[in-house]
Design a protein around this motif. Structure first.
Motif, PDB file in Angstrom:
ATOM      1  N   ARG A 213      21.696 -62.955 -14.090  1.00 14.02           N
ATOM      2  CA  ARG A 213      22.558 -63.190 -15.268  1.00 14.02           C
ATOM      3  C   ARG A 213      21.907 -62.666 -16.552  1.00 14.02           C
ATOM      4  NH1 ARG A 213      23.790 -68.675 -13.922  1.00 14.02           N
ATOM      5  NH2 ARG A 213      22.750 -69.271 -15.842  1.00 14.02           N
TER       6      ARG A 213
ATOM      7  N   HIS B  85      29.452 -56.057 -17.064  1.00 14.25           N
ATOM      8  CA  HIS B  85      30.087 -55.886 -15.751  1.00 14.25           C
ATOM      9  C   HIS B  85      29.557 -54.636 -15.034  1.00 14.25           C
ATOM     10  CE1 HIS B  85      33.238 -56.224 -12.742  1.00 14.25           C
ATOM     11  NE2 HIS B  85      33.626 -54.995 -12.992  1.00 14.25           N
ATOM     12  N   LEU B  86      29.219 -53.593 -15.816  1.00 11.84           N
ATOM     13  CA  LEU B  86      28.732 -52.323 -15.250  1.00 11.84           C
ATOM     14  C   LEU B  86      27.202 -52.248 -15.238  1.00 11.84           C
ATOM     15  CD1 LEU B  86      31.281 -50.029 -17.117  1.00 11.84           C
ATOM     16  CD2 LEU B  86      31.327 -50.602 -14.686  1.00 11.84           C
ATOM     17  N   TYR B  87      26.549 -53.404 -15.446  1.00 14.49           N
ATOM     18  CA  TYR B  87      25.075 -53.509 -15.449  1.00 14.49           C
ATOM     19  C   TYR B  87      24.423 -52.673 -16.553  1.00 14.49           C
ATOM     20  CZ  TYR B  87      26.163 -55.376 -10.829  1.00 14.49           C
ATOM     21  OH  TYR B  87      26.707 -56.093  -9.795  1.00 14.49           O
TER      22      TYR B  87
ATOM     23  N   ASN C 109      38.833 -56.441 -16.785  1.00 16.48           N
ATOM     24  CA  ASN C 109      38.373 -56.393 -15.385  1.00 16.48           C
ATOM     25  C   ASN C 109      36.928 -56.861 -15.245  1.00 16.48           C
ATOM     26  OD1 ASN C 109      37.209 -54.227 -16.652  1.00 16.48           O
ATOM     27  ND2 ASN C 109      37.352 -52.848 -14.891  1.00 16.48           N
ATOM     28  N   ALA C 110      36.312 -57.335 -16.326  1.00 18.93           N
ATOM     29  CA  ALA C 110      34.918 -57.791 -16.296  1.00 18.93           C
ATOM     30  C   ALA C 110      34.862 -59.283 -16.003  1.00 18.93           C
ATOM     31  CB  ALA C 110      34.248 -57.494 -17.635  1.00 18.93           C
ATOM     32  N   MET C 111      34.031 -59.671 -15.040  1.00 19.21           N
ATOM     33  CA  MET C 111      33.889 -61.084 -14.690  1.00 19.21           C
ATOM     34  C   MET C 111      32.425 -61.493 -14.781  1.00 19.21           C
ATOM     35  SD  MET C 111      36.530 -61.788 -11.589  1.00 19.21           S
ATOM     36  CE  MET C 111      36.211 -63.530 -11.632  1.00 19.21           C
ATOM     37  N   LEU C 112      32.209 -62.727 -15.247  1.00 20.44           N
ATOM     38  CA  LEU C 112      30.854 -63.230 -15.459  1.00 20.44           C
ATOM     39  C   LEU C 112      30.839 -64.718 -15.138  1.00 20.44           C
ATOM     40  CD1 LEU C 112      28.082 -62.382 -16.736  1.00 20.44           C
ATOM     41  CD2 LEU C 112      28.967 -63.164 -18.899  1.00 20.44           C
TER      42      LEU C 112
ATOM     43  N   MET D  55      31.311 -57.364 -22.704  1.00 25.10           N
ATOM     44  CA  MET D  55      31.575 -57.888 -21.356  1.00 25.10           C
ATOM     45  C   MET D  55      31.754 -56.746 -20.352  1.00 25.10           C
ATOM     46  SD  MET D  55      31.660 -61.250 -20.805  1.00 25.10           S
ATOM     47  CE  MET D  55      32.932 -61.728 -19.653  1.00 25.10           C
ATOM     48  N   GLY D  56      32.400 -55.681 -20.796  1.00 22.00           N
ATOM     49  CA  GLY D  56      32.560 -54.499 -19.939  1.00 22.00           C
ATOM     50  C   GLY D  56      31.216 -53.874 -19.613  1.00 22.00           C
TER      51      GLY D  56
ATOM     52  N   ARG E  23      35.032 -57.560 -25.814  1.00 18.74           N
ATOM     53  CA  ARG E  23      35.545 -56.812 -24.670  1.00 18.74           C
ATOM     54  C   ARG E  23      34.568 -55.717 -24.243  1.00 18.74           C
ATOM     55  NH1 ARG E  23      40.573 -54.425 -26.498  1.00 18.74           N
ATOM     56  NH2 ARG E  23      40.522 -55.582 -28.430  1.00 18.74           N
TER      57      ARG E  23
ATOM     58  N   SER F 202      36.482 -64.257 -17.356  1.00 18.91           N
ATOM     59  CA  SER F 202      36.911 -62.860 -17.197  1.00 18.91           C
ATOM     60  C   SER F 202      37.588 -62.346 -18.452  1.00 18.91           C
ATOM     61  CB  SER F 202      37.848 -62.720 -15.997  1.00 18.91           C
ATOM     62  OG  SER F 202      39.015 -63.476 -16.194  1.00 18.91           O
TER      63      SER F 202
END
Length: 209
Positions: A143, A39-41, A5-8, A35-36, A32, A2
């Motif tokens: 993924r 997280h938002l596709y 607020n982005a988790m993978l 990853m963000g 950052r 993480s």
């Protein structure tokens, strides 16, 4: 894994004991943002001049989360059929792909690629396990991630269509802090007085170039 607020999910892919990037404020900001975007596709789109670490930052982030990253150098001879085959393989394997110098592809091809990318993105957002792509049912590993790097303003580079731009989150890459990178590299080699030496090295190579 993480960041903010982005988790993978960690990939657990063994990628060998290769060299890693020195983490500067620039690479940290790039990680950052990418990853963000994930997280938002969305895809990630680092852009900036040559030598700022766009491709290497993407590869190092993939290494950090243990996912294979396939780098593909784009050219103006690339067509939508070749890209379709590429998307099929990457979407079913769950690897990341980084299309280097993406804006070298012709505008007519880019608009078709945008539709292909939208089909895959919508399948990921709908959390599908199988989706239809170019007339075939493809198993989907969610993924899967697409990243593009661009050198804006160069001759022979196309402007991305709006429907393609909307699928990628841009990241502006500036010139990195060479002194900090040299300092960390010298410390890793065992130099005690790395801070002064790094500044001298950067000054020397700046004057030489």
């Amino acid at each position: 894994v993480s960041i903010i607020n982005a988790m993978l999910y960690y990939g657990f892919e063994y990628l060998g004991n290769s060299d890693r990037l020195v983490i500067t404020p620039l690479t940290d900001r790039c990680y950052r943002t990418l990853m963000g975007a994930f997280h938002l596709y969305y895809g990630g789109g680092p852009e900036g001049p040559a030598g700022t670490g766009k491709t290497e930052s993407t590869k190092d982030l993939a290494k950090a989360v243990a996912v294979q990253c396939v780098v593909f150098n784009c050219s103006d001879g690339l067509d939508y059929l070749a890209m379709g085959k590429f998307f099929k393989g990457i979407a079913s394997s769950g690897a990341w792909c980084c299309f280097d110098e993406f804006n070298r592809i012709q505008v007519e091809v880019l608009s078709v690629i945008a539709q292909q990318m939208l089909t895959v993105t919508q399948a990921i957002r709908a959390k599908k396990d199988v989706f239809e792509f170019l007339g075939q049912d493809i198993p989907l590993n969610r993924r899967f991630g697409v990243f593009i790097t661009m050198n804006p303003g160069y001759a022979g580079r196309a402007e991305l269509p709006d429907n393609l731009k909307s699928l990628f989150r841009p990241v502006a890459m500036m010139v990195p802090d060479y002194a900090l990178i040299a300092e960390i590299m010298l410390y890793s080699e065992g130099f005690g007085n790395a801070k002064k030496l790094s500044r001298k090295m950067v000054s020397l190579y700046s004057l030489s170039s």
